[in-house]
Design an enzyme around this catalytic site. Structure first.
Site, short mmCIF file in Angstrom:
data_model
loop_
_atom_site.label_atom_id
_atom_site.label_comp_id
_atom_site.label_asym_id
_atom_site.label_seq_id
_atom_site.Cartn_x
_atom_site.Cartn_y
_atom_site.Cartn_z
N ASP A 1 41.58 45.83 41.78
CA ASP A 1 41.22 46.12 43.16
C ASP A 1 40.71 47.55 43.32
O ASP A 1 39.68 47.80 43.96
CB ASP A 1 42.44 45.90 44.06
CG ASP A 1 42.06 45.42 45.45
OD1 ASP A 1 40.91 44.98 45.62
OD2 ASP A 1 42.90 45.48 46.35
N ASP B 1 44.85 39.54 49.51
CA ASP B 1 45.90 40.50 49.89
C ASP B 1 47.08 39.81 50.55
O ASP B 1 48.09 40.45 50.85
CB ASP B 1 45.32 41.55 50.85
CG ASP B 1 44.25 42.38 50.17
OD1 ASP B 1 44.37 42.60 48.95
OD2 ASP B 1 43.29 42.78 50.85
#
Length: 381
Positions: free
Chosen positions: A232, A278
C-alpha cells in the site's frame, strides 16, 4: 484507503475479488475541472467521513460474527476459504501484478470497453454476494408457514465411476427471493451506476470477504497485513499507478458517500471514498481474533473488541492525516500497526501472547477428515 475525490455521478472487492479490491484501493483529492474545484462544507465533510466509517464497521462486525458460524459449517456454499502463510506471502506480489496489469490495460485500451466488461463481471458477482448476504435476514422475515421448497443445482463430468462433480449447489425458495431482489439492485447499478447501488454491492463484497476468507493463524495474519502494508505504501507514495487505476476503475470496489449531499440530495456528485481493501484486509484479521476469543471459552470478546476499536482508531487517524495534509494516504499505513499492535499489547498484559500465536484453525474439510480418521482408529482398537 480513505479518499476524498470529486467523481462523476455515473462512476461509482472470495480470492479473485479480493485481489481486485486491493489492486484498486486508493485515495486522493482532484479538481472537478481545470479551473474550478469543489470545496466541501465542514458539515458535508463530517457527514461523508462519518458515514464511511459507519459503513466500514458494519461488514467487519457482522462478517466477523458470521465467520464463527461459517467456520463450523459443512454446507459447500458456506464453506470458508482458508488463507495459509504461503498464500499470505504471495498475495502482495499477486496484487501488485494485478494492479500494474490494470494500469497498462487502461493506458493501452479504451477505458469505456474495459469498464463495460468490468461492469458485467461485477454485476454477476454483486448479485451473488448480495443474495448471500441477505439470505439469513430473509430466513427470519419469512413466516414458518411460508412454502419453502428445496432445490439443487448439480453439474457433473464423465459417467459411471469416473463421474466428477463440478458444481453442487443447494438452495431454496427464500434464496430465490434474495436472488430476485439482488438482481433488481444489479440492474439499477448496471444502468445508473448510482452510488447507493454501488454501496449495497460494496457492503456485500466486504461482508462476504470477512465471513468467507479465513486466516489459519495469527502469524499468517501478520504476514498478510505486513506484506500489504508495504504494498500500500509503495504504490501510493512511490508511484501514481494506484491512484490512476482507482480513478479509471468503474466497479463497486469502494464505498462512496457524497460530500455535497446536504446541498444536492441524492443527485450529489462529489464523493468521499473508502476502498474495500481497507475493510476486508483488517476485517479478516479481526474476525480471526473473534474466533480465537470463542476458542478460549471465557465468555469474553477481549481481542475482538480491542482490534475493532483499533480499526476505528486507525481509520480515524487516516482521515485526519489526509484531511490535514490534503494528500493521498495509504490507510494500511495506519490500520496495520493499530489492528496488530492493540491485540498484541492486550495479550502481553493478560499473559496469553504465546497462546494467541499458537492458535491454529483447520478448515471444515480437514476437521471432518480428522474426525473420520480418529473414528476409524477407535474401531481398529
Amino acid at each position: 484507503m480513505s479518499e476524498a475525490e470529486p467523481v462523476p455521478a455515473s462512476a461509482p472487492e472470495a480470492s479473485a475479488v479480493l485481489e481486485a479490491l486491493n489492486s484498486t484501493d486508493s485515495n486522493g483529492t482532484e479538481a472537478l475541472n481545470a479551473t474550478a474545484k469543489f470545496v466541501a462544507t465542514p458539515e458535508g465533510t463530517a457527514l461523508a467521513y462519518g458515514s464511511l466509517v459507519f459503513m466500514a464497521l458494519l461488514p467487519i462486525f457482522f462478517g466477523a460474527l458470521r465467520s464463527v458460524t461459517c467456520s463450523k459449517s459443512k454446507n459447500a456454499s458456506d464453506m470458508p476459504e482458508t488463507i495459509t502463510s504461503r498464500d499470505a506471502a504471495r498475495f502482495p506480489i499477486i496484487a501488485s501484478c494485478t494492479l500494474f496489469g490494470l494500469y497498462l490495460f487502461f493506458k493501452v485500451f479504451s477505458q469505456e470497453y474495459i469498464n463495460l466488461l468490468l461492469s458485467v463481471y461485477f454485476f454477476v458477482l454483486g448479485v451473488l454476494a448480495l443474495s448471500h448476504t441477505m439470505s439469513p435476514l430473509m430466513s427470519r422475515i419469512f413466516p414458518a408457514s411460508f412454502p419453502n421448497k428445496q432445490f439443487q443445482l448439480l453439474f457433473t463430468q464423465g459417467s459411471g465411476e469416473s463421474k466428477e462433480e463440478i458444481v453442487n449447489y443447494e438452495f431454496d425458495t427464500k434464496n430465490l427471493v434474495c436472488l430476485v431482489i439482488s438482481s433488481v439492485v444489479g440492474v439499477w447499478y448496471l444502468l445508473k451506476k448510482h452510488w447507493i447501488a454501488n454501496n449495497l454491492f460494496g457492503l456485500a463484497f466486504a461482508l462476504n470477504g470477512v465471513e468467507l476468507l479465513h486466516l489459519n493463524n495469527v502469524s499468517t495474519g501478520c504476514i498478510l497485513l505486513g506484506g500489504l502494508f508495504v504494498y500500500d505504501v509503495f504504490w501510493v507514495f512511490g508511484t501514481n499507478v494506484m491512484v490512476t487505476v482507482a480513478k479509471s476503475f468503474e466497479a463497486p470496489i469502494k464505498l462512496v458517500f457524497p460530500q455535497d449531499l446536504l446541498e444536492k440530495g441524492l443527485d450529489a456528485r462529489n464523493f468521499a471514498m473508502l476502498g474495500l481493501g481497507d475493510i476486508v484486509i483488517p476485517g479478516i484479521f479481526i474476525a480471526l481474533l473473534l474466533r480465537f476469543d470463542v476458542s478460549l471459552k471465557k465468555n469474553s470478546r477481549t481481542y475482538f473488541y480491542s482490534s475493532f476499536l483499533a480499526y476505528i482508531f486507525g481509520l480515524g487517524l487516516t482521515i485526519f492525516v489526509m484531511h490535514t495534509f490534503k494528500h493521498a494516504q495509504p490507510a494500511l499505513l495506519y490500520l496495520v500497526p493499530a489492528c496488530v499492535g492493540f491485540p498484541v499489547i492486550v495479550a502481553l498484559l493478560k499473559g496469553e501472547l504465546t497462546e494467541m500465536f499458537r492458535y491454529e484453525e483447520t478448515s471444515p474439510e480437514e476437521a471432518g477428515t480428522k474426525d473420520d480418521s480418529s473414528d476409524s482408529e477407535k474401531k481398529d482398537q
